[in-house]
Motif scaffolding. Sequence first.
Motif, PDB file in Angstrom:
ATOM      1  N   VAL A   2       4.971  -9.416  -6.824  1.00 31.80           N
ATOM      2  CA  VAL A   2       4.321 -10.264  -7.990  1.00 31.80           C
ATOM      3  C   VAL A   2       4.373  -9.344  -9.399  1.00 31.80           C
ATOM      4  N   VAL A   3       4.691  -9.867 -10.344  1.00 27.46           N
ATOM      5  CA  VAL A   3       4.407  -9.170 -11.751  1.00 27.46           C
ATOM      6  C   VAL A   3       3.277  -9.973 -12.541  1.00 27.46           C
ATOM      7  N   THR A   4       2.308  -9.609 -12.888  1.00 28.47           N
ATOM      8  CA  THR A   4       1.433 -10.550 -13.608  1.00 28.47           C
ATOM      9  C   THR A   4       0.967  -9.709 -15.045  1.00 28.47           C
TER      10      THR A   4
ATOM     11  N   ALA B 203       6.989 -13.902 -11.459  1.00 29.94           N
ATOM     12  CA  ALA B 203       5.805 -13.689 -12.465  1.00 29.94           C
ATOM     13  C   ALA B 203       4.881 -14.490 -12.525  1.00 29.94           C
ATOM     14  N   ILE B 204       3.726 -14.263 -12.547  1.00 31.43           N
ATOM     15  CA  ILE B 204       2.654 -15.275 -12.435  1.00 31.43           C
ATOM     16  C   ILE B 204       1.555 -14.800 -13.538  1.00 31.43           C
ATOM     17  N   ILE B 205       1.325 -16.006 -14.610  1.00 31.42           N
ATOM     18  CA  ILE B 205       0.400 -15.519 -15.752  1.00 31.42           C
ATOM     19  C   ILE B 205      -0.417 -16.847 -15.871  1.00 31.42           C
ATOM     20  N   GLY B 206      -1.604 -16.646 -16.571  1.00 33.43           N
ATOM     21  CA  GLY B 206      -2.277 -17.660 -17.180  1.00 33.43           C
ATOM     22  C   GLY B 206      -1.973 -18.249 -18.283  1.00 33.43           C
TER      23      GLY B 206
ATOM     24  N   THR C 244       3.529 -22.650 -23.526  1.00 33.83           N
ATOM     25  CA  THR C 244       2.473 -22.085 -23.217  1.00 33.83           C
ATOM     26  C   THR C 244       1.824 -21.160 -24.108  1.00 33.83           C
ATOM     27  N   ALA C 245       0.873 -21.022 -24.534  1.00 31.76           N
ATOM     28  CA  ALA C 245       0.065 -20.029 -25.211  1.00 31.76           C
ATOM     29  C   ALA C 245      -0.758 -18.879 -24.111  1.00 31.76           C
ATOM     30  N   ASN C 246      -0.328 -17.622 -24.386  1.00 33.45           N
ATOM     31  CA  ASN C 246      -1.122 -16.645 -23.346  1.00 33.45           C
ATOM     32  C   ASN C 246      -0.976 -15.606 -24.066  1.00 33.45           C
ATOM     33  N   LYS C 247      -1.732 -14.469 -23.400  1.00 34.14           N
ATOM     34  CA  LYS C 247      -1.836 -13.087 -24.115  1.00 34.14           C
ATOM     35  C   LYS C 247      -0.436 -12.483 -24.530  1.00 34.14           C
ATOM     36  N   VAL C 248      -0.397 -12.061 -25.750  1.00 38.83           N
ATOM     37  CA  VAL C 248       0.955 -11.494 -26.171  1.00 38.83           C
ATOM     38  C   VAL C 248       1.581 -10.525 -25.469  1.00 38.83           C
ATOM     39  N   GLY C 249       2.973 -10.564 -25.255  1.00 36.00           N
ATOM     40  CA  GLY C 249       3.522  -9.938 -24.230  1.00 36.00           C
ATOM     41  C   GLY C 249       4.113 -10.866 -23.190  1.00 36.00           C
ATOM     42  N   SER C 250       3.518 -12.033 -23.036  1.00 37.63           N
ATOM     43  CA  SER C 250       3.748 -12.995 -22.078  1.00 37.63           C
ATOM     44  C   SER C 250       5.271 -13.645 -21.926  1.00 37.63           C
ATOM     45  N   VAL C 251       5.855 -13.893 -23.328  1.00 38.88           N
ATOM     46  CA  VAL C 251       6.862 -14.475 -23.579  1.00 38.88           C
ATOM     47  C   VAL C 251       8.142 -13.304 -23.100  1.00 38.88           C
ATOM     48  N   ALA C 252       7.926 -12.247 -23.161  1.00 40.53           N
ATOM     49  CA  ALA C 252       8.813 -11.178 -22.645  1.00 40.53           C
ATOM     50  C   ALA C 252       9.023 -11.197 -21.022  1.00 40.53           C
ATOM     51  N   LEU C 253       8.132 -11.556 -20.285  1.00 44.40           N
ATOM     52  CA  LEU C 253       8.112 -11.526 -19.108  1.00 44.40           C
ATOM     53  C   LEU C 253       8.998 -12.917 -18.769  1.00 44.40           C
TER      54      LEU C 253
ATOM     55  N   ASP D 275       1.055 -15.050 -27.775  1.00 46.72           N
ATOM     56  CA  ASP D 275       2.480 -15.646 -28.128  1.00 46.72           C
ATOM     57  C   ASP D 275       2.654 -17.118 -27.268  1.00 46.72           C
ATOM     58  N   VAL D 276       3.730 -17.565 -27.561  1.00 48.07           N
ATOM     59  CA  VAL D 276       4.064 -18.967 -26.978  1.00 48.07           C
ATOM     60  C   VAL D 276       5.200 -18.808 -26.400  1.00 48.07           C
ATOM     61  N   THR D 277       5.385 -19.076 -25.184  1.00 45.94           N
ATOM     62  CA  THR D 277       6.372 -19.325 -24.146  1.00 45.94           C
ATOM     63  C   THR D 277       7.044 -20.724 -24.161  1.00 45.94           C
TER      64      THR D 277
END
Length: 345
Positions: free
Chosen positions: A150-152, A229-232, A242-251, A312-314
């Motif tokens: 897993v990557v988070t 990949a699992i994010i909040g 989905t908005a999450n901590k910046v850098g999430s959209v790169a994953l 950022d927004v995915t």
Amino acid sequence: MVLAVEWREAGTPCLRLIDQRRLPAEETYLDIRTVSALVEAIQTLAVRGAPALGATGALGVVVAMRQGHDEGWDEARLRAEIARIRDARPTAVNLAWGVDQVTPAIPAGVAEVLRLATQLVADDEAANRQLSRHGADWILARIGKEKVRVVTHCNTGALATTAWGTAYGIIHELHDRGALEIVYADETRPLLQGARLTSWELTQDGIPHVVESDGAAASTILRGLVDVAIIGADRITANGDTANKVGSVALALACHRAGIPFVVAAPSSTVDLDTATGEEIVIEERSGDEVLVVAGHRTAPESARGFNPAFDVTPHDIVDAIVTERGVVEPSANPSPRLLEAIAG
């Protein structure tokens, strides 16, 4: 399991927060008795994470009511102070949601508001554990391996919630089932929530992991080193953006290219059906000094300016699964303007 947010009745009643700015070097707590202290704690990230902010918002109404009683506030002043709490971080919908859940009970008195806020805290832990089971089931069925890698990104464990965790909760559930091989935890620049907080929780829970720089994450995915990949999330719109901590959209982009699942985990309270798409989400911009200064030392020329979006927004079309305690939906496979209605709060 650490409690990031709790109400304390012993002595002078207060809202107690673990000070996440000081972890992992120090495990210290803040006893919050005023609205100003609470707003500062929220804005400086002493408390952070969508579900934890929801609980903080609800209990913050109790703080405001008690302070207002002691200082003789009128109704207008009380409502204005509660609004300060509600608006302290605009991107995270759970903060406003938590305030709104208990505000109608204000005429019934502080005891009733505290009862509702305490119930909200208990409900969040139950929701986290249920969504973790849903998420683990979906991932294992989708990947078809006995053990997954897993990557988070950022922190989604007990520190970001009232207990257990969201994306971290799924990771913990996989570990408890003996179905987790390793976690790649992104450091999460500029405030290092992954290196400071997620790694600390993974260490406490005995979960095998490595910490990687944010810039390494896409390559880790494309090299085939992880399976999912699992994010909040801090806000999920009606269509699944989905908005999450910046850098999430790169994953998400890397997962889309690599053909592996990108999973978003959050309680149903994070779903905002009143916001149609991610284009409507207000992205909080924090001080540029967070980017330009590390451990008190400036790393860029004095004339340089920092650009520091916190989120950022995915887009929904590269999100494979959104998991709440109510179930799982698959935005990329089933696009719909009202996709999230079935699993919203």
